[in-house]
Design a protein around this motif. Structure first.
Motif, PDB file in Angstrom:
ATOM      1  N   PRO A  49      31.800   2.652  37.102  1.00  0.00           N
ATOM      2  CA  PRO A  49      32.403   3.830  36.458  1.00  0.00           C
ATOM      3  C   PRO A  49      33.901   3.651  36.305  1.00  0.00           C
ATOM      4  CG  PRO A  49      31.797   4.306  38.738  1.00  0.00           C
ATOM      5  CD  PRO A  49      31.231   2.965  38.425  1.00  0.00           C
ATOM      6  N   GLY A  50      34.441   4.209  35.263  1.00  0.00           N
ATOM      7  CA  GLY A  50      35.858   4.029  34.971  1.00  0.00           C
ATOM      8  C   GLY A  50      36.781   4.854  35.820  1.00  0.00           C
ATOM      9  N   GLY A  51      36.284   5.864  36.535  1.00  0.00           N
ATOM     10  CA  GLY A  51      37.146   6.740  37.299  1.00  0.00           C
ATOM     11  C   GLY A  51      37.484   6.236  38.687  1.00  0.00           C
ATOM     12  N   GLY A  56      39.544  -2.430  43.940  1.00  0.00           N
ATOM     13  CA  GLY A  56      39.359  -2.027  45.328  1.00  0.00           C
ATOM     14  C   GLY A  56      37.900  -1.974  45.722  1.00  0.00           C
ATOM     15  N   LEU A  57      37.045  -1.577  44.787  1.00  0.00           N
ATOM     16  CA  LEU A  57      35.615  -1.529  45.060  1.00  0.00           C
ATOM     17  C   LEU A  57      35.058  -2.924  45.308  1.00  0.00           C
ATOM     18  CD1 LEU A  57      33.712   0.934  45.138  1.00  0.00           C
ATOM     19  CD2 LEU A  57      32.904   0.250  42.874  1.00  0.00           C
ATOM     20  N   MET A  58      35.526  -3.888  44.539  1.00  0.00           N
ATOM     21  CA  MET A  58      35.078  -5.263  44.749  1.00  0.00           C
ATOM     22  C   MET A  58      35.554  -5.811  46.087  1.00  0.00           C
ATOM     23  SD  MET A  58      35.679  -6.821  40.914  1.00  0.00           S
ATOM     24  CE  MET A  58      34.987  -6.011  39.475  1.00  0.00           C
ATOM     25  N   ALA A 105      25.978   5.748  47.100  1.00  0.00           N
ATOM     26  CA  ALA A 105      27.383   5.354  47.172  1.00  0.00           C
ATOM     27  C   ALA A 105      28.067   5.624  45.845  1.00  0.00           C
ATOM     28  CB  ALA A 105      27.499   3.877  47.534  1.00  0.00           C
ATOM     29  N   GLY A 106      29.235   6.271  45.907  1.00  0.00           N
ATOM     30  CA  GLY A 106      29.968   6.564  44.683  1.00  0.00           C
ATOM     31  C   GLY A 106      31.460   6.437  44.821  1.00  0.00           C
ATOM     32  N   SER A 167      20.609  -2.024  35.348  1.00  0.00           N
ATOM     33  CA  SER A 167      21.095  -0.814  34.666  1.00  0.00           C
ATOM     34  C   SER A 167      22.057  -0.006  35.534  1.00  0.00           C
ATOM     35  CB  SER A 167      19.914   0.076  34.271  1.00  0.00           C
ATOM     36  OG  SER A 167      19.147   0.425  35.409  1.00  0.00           O
ATOM     37  N   SER A 168      22.227  -0.397  36.788  1.00  0.00           N
ATOM     38  CA  SER A 168      23.123   0.314  37.695  1.00  0.00           C
ATOM     39  C   SER A 168      23.827  -0.690  38.583  1.00  0.00           C
ATOM     40  CB  SER A 168      22.346   1.329  38.550  1.00  0.00           C
ATOM     41  OG  SER A 168      23.192   1.899  39.537  1.00  0.00           O
TER      42      SER A 168
END
Length: 519
Positions: A49-51, A56-58, A105-106, A167-168
């Motif tokens: 997601p772009g938000g 940092g997520l990686m 997780a988001g 797809s996710s």
């Protein structure tokens, strides 16, 4: 006539059932734990997601390997007090919990928590499976080594497989939920069989192994800190390579502690950890379809052949080779060197079957080296070497990343990117081969020094009294008077007095030229 009572055997009833269940559990759980290591979130970066902060997520996604390698020695310490089955079940439950939490997780914090949880669970599974097979038959321990070598070889490919047409992006957090369920079912079946067949005792750890296992946490924590710092501070190539080389040197220094047999295993584990998975991961990425290779579909046959050969080689060494066949460990490491040389010659290749050669040499070499070295140590030394080897995986990734950073610097076109990426792989193969050769030489030198340090016992003729060494200052005891000492060739020594007085029972030992040389 009195018939003696029938005594029931203390052994297990139908032990083959326990061994089969445990073997299936190893085949399912060990690859599931090792596949936690690769960081594949960048492959599905377009789905993020772009938000949120994608970089940092990686980075937080890569926390699984530091958590795993820190957990392994701590779990080994726990295994000294807690039954192996409880640790194994706890690890699998944590992996299953990470699968369930991964679907929700988001955020960066949640992703990091899920990956750390999975790393801790996997860090419990790996040493627990090794301890579980330790007290069983030789085939089970060989199976563990073969599956472990195959898991390190194919970890990158197994981590990428669920991402094909994903797809996710959350698939990276729960790559094999069905396999996790199968492993839990097999663990439950193992508990049932374990209870019905007599509850066999687990392996015994030596009391002195606790300090060594806790000492293994120190380099693991240091390497983890370096890995996190390089990911967050954006260091340059030279500092990364220097710190990675220093980390490998620290692991080899810690591997030098202990007996000659435990050093051989620790050296082999470090070499396999630093070289096998980082090399196979780079080969897998180079052979992807977008870079001209056959893609994952063309790599499964080489992986399968290499895995079968690794398991077969491990079983053959465990059943046929003698325990004193120490030459097999350096021979296996030398096969890995040949495999790295073949990587420079055969990769990249559009034909996937060609990769049977480097994959088989790497996997079989690792299996032979580890199986041979494991035959001469106890379970505590085995888990200590395993801790160093898994810490070496991150050190190898850091070293390979430094090589890639140096090769990819200044790239301006897509073709230059591909050429530089392949050149980085070839350079890494050279570095890895040189490192394995250094480990072989180091193991040989330390083994020779250990042989020289063995106390020399002078030869004595038959009947010569052997005086035991004592820590106190008391004089040695005299030989019994009733047994006449023998002469030089075994005949009774002459008794009585000579011209200059009584003849000694045993002639004094003359001055040896070796004593002069030693002084």
């Amino acid at each position: 006539m009195t018939v003696p009572p029938i005594q029931r055997s203390a052994g297990l009833r139908s032990p083959w059932l326990l061994d089969v269940t445990l073997g299936l559990l190893v085949v399912a759980a060990l690859p599931l734990a090792i596949v936690t290591i690769p960081n594949t979130l960048s492959v599905v970066a377009k789905l993020l997601p772009g938000g949120i902060d994608q970089v940092g997520l990686m980075r937080t996604h890569g926390l699984a390997l530091p958590a795993l390698m820190l957990t392994v020695p701590l779990a080994a310490v726990v295994l000294r007090r807690v039954p192996v089955l409880h640790v194994l079940l706890g690890g699998l439950l944590l992996v299953a919990l990470s699968d369930a939490a991964g679907g929700f997780a988001g955020s960066e914090l949640m992703v990091g928590a899920v990956r750390v949880l999975r790393g801790v669970g996997s860090g419990m599974v790996v040493p627990a499976t090794l301890a579980a097979v330790w007290g069983r038959g030789p085939v089970l321990r060989a199976l563990w080594v073969g599956v472990f070598s195959l898991s390190l070889l194919a970890a990158q490919a197994l981590a990428l497989w669920p991402l094909d047409q994903a797809s996710s992006w959350r698939v990276t957090l729960q790559p094999y939920p069905m396999l996790t369920g199968v492993a839990l079912a097999l663990a439950g079946a193992y508990v049932l069989v374990w209870m019905l067949l007599g509850r066999p005792d687990g392996p015994g750890f030596d009391d002195g192994e606790r300090s060594r296992l806790l000492l293994a946490v120190v380099p693991a924590a240091g390497i983890a800190a370096v890995g996190i710092a390089t990911a967050t501070e954006e260091w340059r190539a030279v500092p990364v390579m220097l710190l990675a080389a220093l980390a490998v040197a620290g692991l080899l220094a810690l591997a030098s502690i202990g007996t000659a047999e435990s050093r051989t295993l620790a050296y082999s584990m470090v070499a396999v950890g630093v070289v096998l998975l980082p090399s196979a991961a780079q080969v897998t990425m180079v052979e992807m379809g977008g870079l001209g290779g056959p893609g994952l579909k063309g790599l499964w046959v080489p992986y399968g052949v290499a895995g079968l050969l690794a398991v077969a080689a491990s079983v053959a060494v465990r059943r046929l080779a003698r325990a004193s066949a120490r030459w097999l460990a350096p021979l296996g490491l030398l096969a890995m060197v040949v495999g790295l040389c073949s990587v420079r010659l055969m990769v990249p290749s559009a034909a996937g079957l060609v990769l049977v050669v480097p994959f088989s040499l790497l996997a079989v070499g690792a299996a032979v080296a580890l199986t041979s070295a494991l035959q001469e140590v106890g379970v505590g030394a085995a888990v200590f070497g395993l801790s160093l080897g898994l810490a070496g995986v991150l050190a190898g990734f850091l070293l390979g990343t430094g090589v890639q950073m140096a090769m990819l610097n200044g790239v301006s076109s897509a073709q230059e990117l591909v050429d530089s990426f392949v050149g980085a792989l070839h350079s890494w193969a050279l570095v890895g081969g040189f490192l394995v050769v250094v480990v072989i030489v180091l193991a040989a030198v330390t083994a020779r020094r250990s042989a020289r340090n063995v106390p020399h016992v002078p030869c004595a003729g038959p009947g010569t009294p052997v005086v035991a060494e004592s820590d106190d200052d008391d004089p040695p005891a005299e030989p019994p008077a009733s047994v006449p000492p023998a002469g030089a060739f075994g005949e009774p020594a002459p008794q009585g007095d000579g011209e200059d007085g009584p003849l000694p029972a045993v002639p004094p030992q003359g001055h040896s030229p070796e004593d002069t040389a030693a002084s």
